[in-house]
Motif scaffolding. Structure first.
Motif, short mmCIF file in Angstrom:
data_model
loop_
_atom_site.label_atom_id
_atom_site.label_comp_id
_atom_site.label_asym_id
_atom_site.label_seq_id
_atom_site.Cartn_x
_atom_site.Cartn_y
_atom_site.Cartn_z
N ALA A 32 -35.77 10.96 11.94
CA ALA A 32 -35.42 11.56 10.65
C ALA A 32 -35.82 13.03 10.61
N GLN A 33 -36.80 13.42 11.42
CA GLN A 33 -37.26 14.81 11.44
C GLN A 33 -36.48 15.66 12.45
N ILE A 34 -35.70 15.01 13.30
CA ILE A 34 -34.96 15.70 14.35
C ILE A 34 -33.48 15.67 14.00
N THR A 35 -32.82 16.81 14.13
CA THR A 35 -31.38 16.85 13.90
C THR A 35 -30.67 17.00 15.23
N MET A 36 -29.38 16.77 15.24
CA MET A 36 -28.60 16.89 16.46
C MET A 36 -28.58 18.31 17.00
N SER A 37 -28.85 19.29 16.15
CA SER A 37 -28.83 20.68 16.61
C SER A 37 -30.18 21.12 17.18
N ASP A 38 -31.22 20.30 17.02
CA ASP A 38 -32.53 20.65 17.55
C ASP A 38 -32.54 20.55 19.07
N THR A 39 -33.28 21.44 19.71
CA THR A 39 -33.54 21.28 21.14
C THR A 39 -35.03 20.99 21.29
N LEU A 40 -35.35 20.16 22.27
CA LEU A 40 -36.72 19.72 22.49
C LEU A 40 -37.13 20.01 23.92
N GLY A 84 -40.90 14.88 36.97
CA GLY A 84 -41.76 16.05 37.08
C GLY A 84 -41.16 17.32 36.51
N GLU A 85 -39.89 17.28 36.15
CA GLU A 85 -39.26 18.49 35.60
C GLU A 85 -39.56 18.64 34.12
N ASN A 86 -39.75 19.88 33.71
CA ASN A 86 -39.83 20.22 32.28
C ASN A 86 -38.45 20.72 31.90
N VAL A 87 -37.86 20.09 30.91
CA VAL A 87 -36.48 20.41 30.55
C VAL A 87 -36.34 20.56 29.05
N ARG A 88 -35.33 21.33 28.67
CA ARG A 88 -34.96 21.46 27.26
C ARG A 88 -33.76 20.55 27.06
N ILE A 89 -33.83 19.69 26.05
CA ILE A 89 -32.77 18.72 25.80
C ILE A 89 -32.27 18.82 24.37
N GLN A 90 -31.09 18.26 24.14
CA GLN A 90 -30.54 18.16 22.79
C GLN A 90 -30.17 16.70 22.54
N ASP A 94 -28.68 15.33 25.93
CA ASP A 94 -28.01 16.17 26.92
C ASP A 94 -29.00 17.20 27.46
N LEU A 95 -28.86 17.53 28.72
CA LEU A 95 -29.66 18.57 29.35
C LEU A 95 -29.15 19.93 28.90
N VAL A 96 -30.04 20.75 28.39
CA VAL A 96 -29.69 22.11 27.98
C VAL A 96 -30.13 23.10 29.05
N GLU A 97 -31.36 22.91 29.56
CA GLU A 97 -31.92 23.85 30.53
C GLU A 97 -33.05 23.18 31.30
N VAL A 98 -33.11 23.46 32.60
CA VAL A 98 -34.27 23.06 33.39
C VAL A 98 -35.25 24.22 33.33
#
Length: 93
Positions: free
Chosen positions: A14-22, A52-58, A70-74
């Motif tokens: 509920a605190q996360i929206t589809m447009s947020d990246t994590l 072991g990878e740190n990634v930005r996801i949506q 979805d993977l946004v960035e490694v």
């Protein structure tokens, strides 16, 4: 009568929206080769990543626990990651 409360994973969603990246650390791959990471007890499944990878996801699809993303960035790649020999990798079968 008991007050009904949402499960913790539903409260987190509920605190996360589809447009947020994590930003998330991938801990392992599941049986379908999705990378698995966790934030506050909520599991995320991400294709195309390595342990072991740190990634930005949506976040993409909420199935309670897990959430598909979805993977946004490694941000930090694993030592096992290599450049694919084919320019068409990921675009053809």
């Amino acid at each position: 009568i008991r007050e009904s409360r949402p499960f913790p994973s539903m409260m987190l969603w509920a605190q996360i929206t589809m447009s947020d990246t994590l930003l998330i650390t991938i801990t392992h791959l599941n049986d379908y080769a999705y990378g698995v990471g966790e934030i506050s007890g909520q599991r995320y499944l991400v294709p195309g990543v390595l342990p072991g990878e740190n990634v930005r996801i949506q976040p993409r699809e909420n199935h309670g626990n897990p959430i598909y993303a979805d993977l946004v960035e490694v941000v930090h790649s694993a030592s096992q990651r290599v450049v694919p020999p084919c320019d068409w990798f990921g675009r053809c079968g």
